[in-house]
Structures are given as C-alpha cells and as structure tokens.
Design an enzyme around this catalytic site. Structure first.
Site, mmCIF file in Angstrom:
data_model
loop_
_atom_site.group_PDB
_atom_site.id
_atom_site.type_symbol
_atom_site.label_atom_id
_atom_site.label_comp_id
_atom_site.label_asym_id
_atom_site.label_seq_id
_atom_site.Cartn_x
_atom_site.Cartn_y
_atom_site.Cartn_z
ATOM 1 N N TYR A 76 -9.299 16.382 -7.035
ATOM 2 C CA TYR A 76 -8.408 15.464 -7.751
ATOM 3 C C TYR A 76 -7.304 16.248 -8.483
ATOM 4 C CZ TYR A 76 -6.904 12.652 -11.750
ATOM 5 O OH TYR A 76 -6.147 12.029 -12.709
ATOM 6 N N ASP A 127 0.869 -1.176 0.000
ATOM 7 C CA ASP A 127 0.000 0.000 0.000
ATOM 8 C C ASP A 127 0.906 1.227 0.000
ATOM 9 O OD1 ASP A 127 -1.701 2.075 0.585
ATOM 10 O OD2 ASP A 127 -2.688 1.069 2.270
ATOM 11 N N SER A 144 -2.018 14.941 -14.249
ATOM 12 C CA SER A 144 -3.251 14.956 -15.036
ATOM 13 C C SER A 144 -3.466 16.326 -15.668
ATOM 14 C CB SER A 144 -4.428 14.633 -14.120
ATOM 15 O OG SER A 144 -5.651 14.948 -14.761
HETATM 16 C C1 15L Z 1 -7.985 12.127 -15.845
HETATM 17 O O1 15L Z 1 -7.089 12.639 -15.176
HETATM 18 C C2 15L Z 1 -8.623 10.872 -15.437
HETATM 19 O O2 15L Z 1 -7.726 10.006 -14.773
HETATM 20 C C3 15L Z 1 -9.282 10.136 -16.582
HETATM 21 O O3 15L Z 1 -10.123 9.147 -16.090
HETATM 22 C C4 15L Z 1 -10.035 11.041 -17.551
HETATM 23 O O4 15L Z 1 -11.203 11.452 -16.975
HETATM 24 C C5 15L Z 1 -9.147 12.174 -17.979
HETATM 25 O O5 15L Z 1 -8.493 12.822 -16.909
HETATM 26 C C6 15L Z 1 -9.867 13.219 -18.830
HETATM 27 O O6 15L Z 1 -9.674 14.409 -18.596
HETATM 28 O O7 15L Z 1 -10.574 12.840 -19.751
#
Ligand code: 15L
Length: 269
Positions: free
Chosen positions: A137, A49, A112
C-alpha cells in the site's frame, strides 16, 4: 473554480464535501458507490470506475482541480497486489492522464504517511526524505507521488501530494497521538492546496498540531496550513490503550510495518 473529488463517498470525501460546501462554482463528486446525501445545487454526482481512462477523462471535462481520494486506503489482507494494482496504480495513472487530456491544471493526491513508514520513531522526517514504504500500500502511494512529480515537470500540472496520517474523528490509539489529522484540519489542508496561488509540486504531511509527531512540514510555510487540532488532548483518555507490538512500536508506520514482517529490525536504521 470547479473541483472533481474522486472517492467522494469515502470517509475523507464525505468530510471534504461538507467542509467545502458552497465555496466553489462546482464540486463534481465521483465514486463507484452512491453518495450518502444527494447532490446540492452546485454539486454533481458522477459514477465511474477509475480503472477506465475514457470514463475518467469524461469526468474531468471542464474541471480546474482534481482531488484524487479514490483508492484502497489500507494494506489489503487478501490479493493485496491485485487490488492495489487496479485501484492505486492504474487508477492513479488514469486520473493523472485524464487530467492531462482534459486540461485540468491542478491535482491533489491523497498519498499516505506509509510512504515513509520504515523510518524509526526517534527520527523526525521532513519533506525531502527518501521513500521507505512499509507495505505494498505504501509503495503504491510512492508510485502515485512519483507519477505526480512526472506530470508536474513534464505536463505542467500543479501537483500536491498529501501524506495523510491517521484521519479519524479522534485519535484511537497511542500512535495516533502523533499521527492524527482531524476532520477540520483535513478540510483546511485540502482547501489550502485548492486555493493556493500557482505552485509546481508540493508534498505535505497531513497531520494535526500534534506533540511528538514523526513528520515536519518545514519548508512549505507558504501553503499556510496551520492545523488547529492537537492529538495530545486525547492522551489521558488513551493512557490504558493496548500497547503496540514489538515491530510496530519501532517505526513510523506502526502495524503496517509488522504485517508480514520477516526482516531484522537491527538492519533497519
Ligand atoms: C493510512 O494511510 C490509512 O489510509 C489509514 O486507514 C490509517 O491506517 C493511516 O494510514 C495510519 O497510518 O494510521
């Protein structure tokens, strides 16, 4: 070159495992759930983990490069903060600190596009844009990038933060024509970061060669990431896809922006 991939049983992990097979001395595959396919000759499976620093440090022993994919990949609808705190904040810290303790020299972080989700769609954003997260997120990924910068500057670990767009086999909606990254391009991007000669800190957008994209990788040509897939090839198939809601269609982050939205779009320049 010995790699540790966290989140190896997840969507990106499985594709990377296949795409990188046989190319490195060792690929240690880590996840809290078993691997879909048992380890091959140059692979190991390790179960731990990322909330546990001692276990993370043991997992990093003898590793040259960590590819840190583990974490919550969406904005959770329930207990978002508690889930993100454990997996994306504490977990990311533990993996960077474990890398430092174990002498890992390179760290590739699955960030992301949602770190810049509140930019307007008529604005193309580069690598030096200030963060504008569209969700807790997205903010958790901003934290991961900041921590990566700290470990690069202070502890001399080479850190790459990949602002991954929409990782899917094919684009699934009209936004993804711009945000899509294909499995093939995802493998190429990670491989470039693993194989590149020494670097200090780099941010890269994880997108395919899409027309009308919101982000540009101008400035990191040295990485030689040359995506080959094209989101626009799915445009005809998606011509009748459902329209995005009124907030989602204004901003890069799409539905992540409209979730729990209580703001005034006019104030978001
Ligand atoms: C992300 O960061 C996510 O992990 C993914 O599931 C999508 O939703 C993606 O972005 C997105 O922006 O399409």
């Amino acid at each position: 070159m010995k790699l540790l991939i966290t989140g190896a049983s997840g969507g990106i992990g499985r594709v990377l495992r296949e795409g990188l097979a046989g190319q490195y001395d060792l690929v240690r595959l880590a996840d809290v759930v078993p691997l879909p396919v048992p380890p091959a000759a140059n692979e190991e499976w390790i179960h731990f983990d990322i909330g546990n620093l001692a276990a993370a440090t043991a997992a990093c022993a003898g590793i040259d490069c960590v590819v840190h994919l583990a974490g919550i990949p969406v904005e959770p609808r329930e207990n978002a903060w508690e889930q993100l705190l454990h997996a994306n904040i504490v977990g990311c810290y533990n993996m960077l600190e474990a890398s430092r303790l174990a002498g890992v020299r390179r760290f590739i972080f699955a960030s992301s596009n949602h770190v810049v989700g509140f930019y307007r769609r008529d604005r193309i954003v580069g690598l030096d844009a200030l963060p504008r997260p569209d969700s807790l997120y997205g903010a958790s990924k901003v934290f991961g990038e900041a921590l990566g910068r700290l470990y690069a500057d202070k502890h001399e670990i080479s850190v790459a933060c990949l602002r991954i767009g929409s990782f899917r086999p094919e684009p699934e909606d009209t936004r993804q024509l711009a945000t899509w990254i294909s499995p093939e391009d995802m493998v190429q991007l990670v491989k470039r970061c693993v194989d590149a000669p020494t670097f200090h800190f780099v941010v890269a957008y994880g997108i395919s060669n899409n027309e009308g994209g919101f982000w540009t990788n101008r400035g990191i040509e040295w990485l030689e990431y040359n995506p080959v897939s094209r989101g626009q090839d799915a445009a005809v198939r998606l011509a009748n896809a459902p329209a995005e809601d009124a907030i989602a269609r204004l901003f890069h982050g799409g539905s992540f922006c409209s979730m729990n939205f209580e703001g005034s779009p006019a104030r978001i320049d």
